[in-house]
Scaffold this motif. Structure first.
Motif, PDB file in Angstrom:
ATOM      1  N   UNK A 201     -66.182  89.542 -35.703  1.00  0.00           N
ATOM      2  CA  UNK A 201     -66.002  90.375 -34.511  1.00  0.00           C
ATOM      3  C   UNK A 201     -65.487  89.492 -33.374  1.00  0.00           C
ATOM      4  N   UNK A 202     -64.282  89.781 -32.906  1.00  0.00           N
ATOM      5  CA  UNK A 202     -63.639  88.989 -31.860  1.00  0.00           C
ATOM      6  C   UNK A 202     -63.982  89.581 -30.501  1.00  0.00           C
ATOM      7  N   UNK A 203     -64.568  88.766 -29.631  1.00  0.00           N
ATOM      8  CA  UNK A 203     -64.876  89.167 -28.254  1.00  0.00           C
ATOM      9  C   UNK A 203     -63.878  88.452 -27.354  1.00  0.00           C
ATOM     10  N   UNK A 204     -62.920  89.190 -26.800  1.00  0.00           N
ATOM     11  CA  UNK A 204     -61.830  88.611 -26.021  1.00  0.00           C
ATOM     12  C   UNK A 204     -62.185  88.634 -24.536  1.00  0.00           C
ATOM     13  N   UNK A 205     -62.195  87.456 -23.908  1.00  0.00           N
ATOM     14  CA  UNK A 205     -62.583  87.354 -22.500  1.00  0.00           C
ATOM     15  C   UNK A 205     -61.371  87.218 -21.570  1.00  0.00           C
ATOM     16  N   UNK A 206     -60.165  87.373 -22.092  1.00  0.00           N
ATOM     17  CA  UNK A 206     -58.991  87.454 -21.222  1.00  0.00           C
ATOM     18  C   UNK A 206     -59.076  88.750 -20.430  1.00  0.00           C
ATOM     19  N   UNK A 207     -58.761  88.671 -19.140  1.00  0.00           N
ATOM     20  CA  UNK A 207     -58.985  89.842 -18.288  1.00  0.00           C
ATOM     21  C   UNK A 207     -57.834  90.043 -17.306  1.00  0.00           C
ATOM     22  N   UNK A 208     -56.610  89.947 -17.820  1.00  0.00           N
ATOM     23  CA  UNK A 208     -55.458  90.235 -16.976  1.00  0.00           C
ATOM     24  C   UNK A 208     -55.164  89.196 -15.921  1.00  0.00           C
ATOM     25  N   UNK A 209     -55.617  87.948 -16.104  1.00  0.00           N
ATOM     26  CA  UNK A 209     -55.345  86.903 -15.122  1.00  0.00           C
ATOM     27  C   UNK A 209     -53.855  86.550 -15.099  1.00  0.00           C
ATOM     28  N   UNK A 210     -53.443  85.942 -13.996  1.00  0.00           N
ATOM     29  CA  UNK A 210     -52.078  85.449 -13.864  1.00  0.00           C
ATOM     30  C   UNK A 210     -52.114  83.946 -13.599  1.00  0.00           C
ATOM     31  N   UNK A 211     -51.123  83.241 -14.136  1.00  0.00           N
ATOM     32  CA  UNK A 211     -51.120  81.793 -13.994  1.00  0.00           C
ATOM     33  C   UNK A 211     -49.696  81.281 -13.834  1.00  0.00           C
ATOM     34  N   UNK A 212     -49.555  80.244 -12.991  1.00  0.00           N
ATOM     35  CA  UNK A 212     -48.288  79.555 -12.792  1.00  0.00           C
ATOM     36  C   UNK A 212     -48.527  78.081 -13.085  1.00  0.00           C
ATOM     37  N   UNK A 213     -47.568  77.414 -13.707  1.00  0.00           N
ATOM     38  CA  UNK A 213     -47.798  76.029 -14.082  1.00  0.00           C
ATOM     39  C   UNK A 213     -46.548  75.182 -14.061  1.00  0.00           C
ATOM     40  N   UNK A 214     -46.736  73.891 -13.682  1.00  0.00           N
ATOM     41  CA  UNK A 214     -45.661  72.913 -13.674  1.00  0.00           C
ATOM     42  C   UNK A 214     -45.861  71.983 -14.869  1.00  0.00           C
ATOM     43  N   UNK A 215     -44.800  71.742 -15.610  1.00  0.00           N
ATOM     44  CA  UNK A 215     -44.867  70.874 -16.774  1.00  0.00           C
ATOM     45  C   UNK A 215     -44.926  69.413 -16.347  1.00  0.00           C
TER      46      UNK A 215
END
Length: 619
Positions: A201-215
């Motif tokens: 049973x997979x419990x997914x805790x992603x909740x529509x967050x947004x992210x920006x990142x520099x390599x």
């Protein structure tokens, strides 16, 4: 019902003892009164209450019997068996870098911990818990434990990692539990969206967050120009975002450059800038200026100038120092002190000694040594002067044909063409040396170590009487020889968390310490050729290298968020266990010990109340 400690029921022996005491107890109470009239008068007023006295005494006995019985049962610790109500449960906890993403002030990992705590608290006593923590490696936090309190404490103590994770080992462990008991319930607490799952049973805790990142940044130095390139990503679902990137130097908040660009949500956007007139810098960074997001640790990327950190003091003893000193300064950025052959008094404390046309009386023991056109033998060098040979019309030098790794490093980037000399010196060699340039198989540039284990470079000709300084190979050769003479302890300064830092060890190194962003201190072994440290934190790590004589060099290395952990919307096809699940319930228990203690307390209070009533109201 069953008793965990049946011997506690021996306390019930106290019940018949109480009854015997009650039966043989003297119930006669002698009272002294002044006259029969007063006695008769008192009986007149207490006549109705006299009937309560025997009952009150009996109630006291009953309460005492109940108290003894309750104490005996509490010691025996009775539990109620709940058939097939408990379960064997296996929790797999994702502790990857993306689980640090926040929403409303709470990270995904914290929400996973709260879920685990709630599930364990509400589960039936008697359940069996296994807890697998997946970060850089898979750790068994607890295995088949029945102690709820202990499991909850272990859950609260877990911390998220900063690496990319792989669930293969954790799923293999869960498979072993499932194979031995097909009734085990397996839960995967993660932020990966799995298309299908089987027996998990997979419990997914992603909740529509947004992210920006520099390599991580690519930086090239060309004189006073700095070329900076990299990419920036906007993980915002389906829409593009306008971001402002800023370039800053040396930890300052003064913005050297600022660029606004539209960043696609589907793929990273590349950028390349040039900063002019930069004389010297220790570090630079590129940051996102106008947005906040779920993961602050990838909003900037830092580059540390290893050339600046590798700068070391050099002394050139020569009457014609310009060619060699300018080449060393240009290549290494090191401070070069120039001393004439007449002024040199055996100074020490330098990382590199260059003797150009000068024969020292003794060898320095605290740094690398270059000999250029040495005209006599010096004890401890491993080679001896055998005379100078004139070449009529000049001769061309050739690159070494050795296939050793050191020879390949020393000739890296060289063409080996059009290097002419008019004379050279023959040296007899007794030590172990590696040849770089030859004339008819005779070594004219070679490297080795002295008797003091200091690295040495030998030019068997006068560079001022050759056209080598005019050759394109000259600067390349100087760079290669400097890397050999004083190899940088740190060559790479930009990593991803989860990768391994490599520190080049030298003979005169005493210690290597890594200070992590969280303040931990880790000492690495100085035995061998390379010391390794696996990054498990995000941010700047400080590497302090200690040398014989007390010298220290400090390097800075930046470990960023792995590319696979920057996207809040990661997905995978399948996770599962092989086999057919069964009910596999375990016998649960309900422990009423707390309730018994409450009843016991009430019994004592009631007995005390009856005693007080009898003593002060009935007499």
């Amino acid at each position: 019902m069953k008793f965990l400690y049946p011997l506690g029921l021996l306390g019930l022996i106290g019940v018949p003892i109480l009854i015997i005491i009650y039966l043989i107890k003297n119930k006669y109470t002698e009272q002294t009164v002044p006259s029969t009239w007063l006695w008769e008068l008192s009986e007149k007023f207490l006549k109705r209450k006299k009937k309560v006295n025997p009952i009150a005494g009996l109630i006291s006995l009953i309460l005492q019997i109940l108290a003894v019985t309750a104490i005996s049962f509490a010691i025996a610790q009775p539990v109620i068996v709940l058939p097939n109500q408990a379960k064997e449960i296996c929790y797999i906890v994702d502790a990857s870098a993306s689980m640090n993403m926040q929403k409303n002030g709470q990270t995904r990992f914290q929400r996973a911990q709260a879920y685990l705590d709630s599930q364990v608290s509400s589960s039936v006593d008697g359940s069996v818990y296994s807890l697998l923590y997946v970060s850089e490696n898979t750790e068994i936090v607890c295995e088949k434990s029945r102690d709820k309190k202990e499991v909850k404490e272990l859950i609260a103590a877990m911390q998220p990692g900063y690496v990319d994770t792989e669930f293969t080992d954790a799923v293999a462990l869960a498979q072993s539990y499932f194979t031995s008991n097909p009734g085990v319930k397996v839960y995967l607490l993660t932020d990966v969206d799995y298309a299908t799952s089987e027996n998990v049973e997979v419990i997914n805790f992603a909740d529509g967050e947004q992210n920006y990142g520099v390599s991580p940044l690519n930086v090239e130095l060309a004189g006073t120009k700095v070329h900076v390139s990299g990419s920036v990503a906007a993980h915002t679902g389906s829409r593009s975002t306008v971001l402002t990137l800023e370039l800053l130097f040396d930890g300052s908040d003064a913005v050297a450059q600022s660029h606004t660009m539209e960043v696609s949500a589907s793929a990273p956007t590349e950028f390349a800038w040039v900063q002019d007139e930069v004389q010297e810098f220790a570090s630079l960074r590129v940051r996102i200026a106008n947005h906040t997001d779920a993961l602050a640790s990838d909003d900037e990327s830092v580059f540390y100038n290893v050339q600046h950190e590798n700068a070391y003091d050099t002394i050139v003893v020569s009457d014609q120092p310009y060619l060699i000193s300018s080449a060393i300064e240009a290549v290494s950025g090191s401070k070069v002190k120039v001393v004439s052959t007449a002024e040199y008094k055996g100074e020490t404390g330098y990382a590199l000694y260059v003797f150009d046309g000068y024969t020292p009386t003794s060898l320095p023991s605290d740094g690398a040594i270059w000999f250029i056109n040495l005209q006599s033998s010096v004890s401890g060098t491993g080679f001896s002067f055998q005379g100078e040979e004139e070449l009529s019309g000049g001769a061309t030098l050739s690159l070494s044909t050795s296939t050793s790794s050191l020879a390949q490093r020393l000739t890296k980037g060289m063409e080996g063409k059009n290097i002419y000399i008019s004379k050279y010196i023959r040296y007899g060699r007794s030590g172990q040396f590696t040849t770089v340039l030859t004339y008819k198989s005779n070594p004219v540039v070679f490297v080795g170590t002295t008797a003091n284990e200091c690295r040495e470079v030998v030019f068997a000709f006068d560079i001022h009487a050759s056209d080598m300084p005019l050759s394109l190979d000259f600067i390349v050769l100087v760079r290669n020889l400097l890397d050999y003479s004083y190899p940088s302890a740190i060559e790479k300064v930009a990593y991803f968390s989860g990768e391994t830092l490599e520190v080049n060890l030298q003979a005169n190194m005493q210690s290597v310490r890594v200070d992590t962003p969280s303040g931990n201190h880790v000492y690495l072994s100085t035995y061998g050729v390379i010391a390794e440290y696996p990054f498990d934190e995000i941010g700047t790590h400080t590497v302090t290298v200690g040398y014989n004589g007390g010298e220290q060099r400090v390097y800075h290395v930046y470990a960023g968020v792995p590319d696979g952990e920057r996207n809040p919307y990661t997905s995978a096809e399948y996770v599962g266990l092989q086999g057919e699940a069964t009910d596999g319930g375990l016998d649960g228990t309900y422990d009423p010990l707390t309730v018994i203690f409450i009843i016991l307390a009430l019994v004592f209070l009631a007995d005390w109340g009856v005693y007080c009533y009898e003593k002060y109201q009935l007499r």
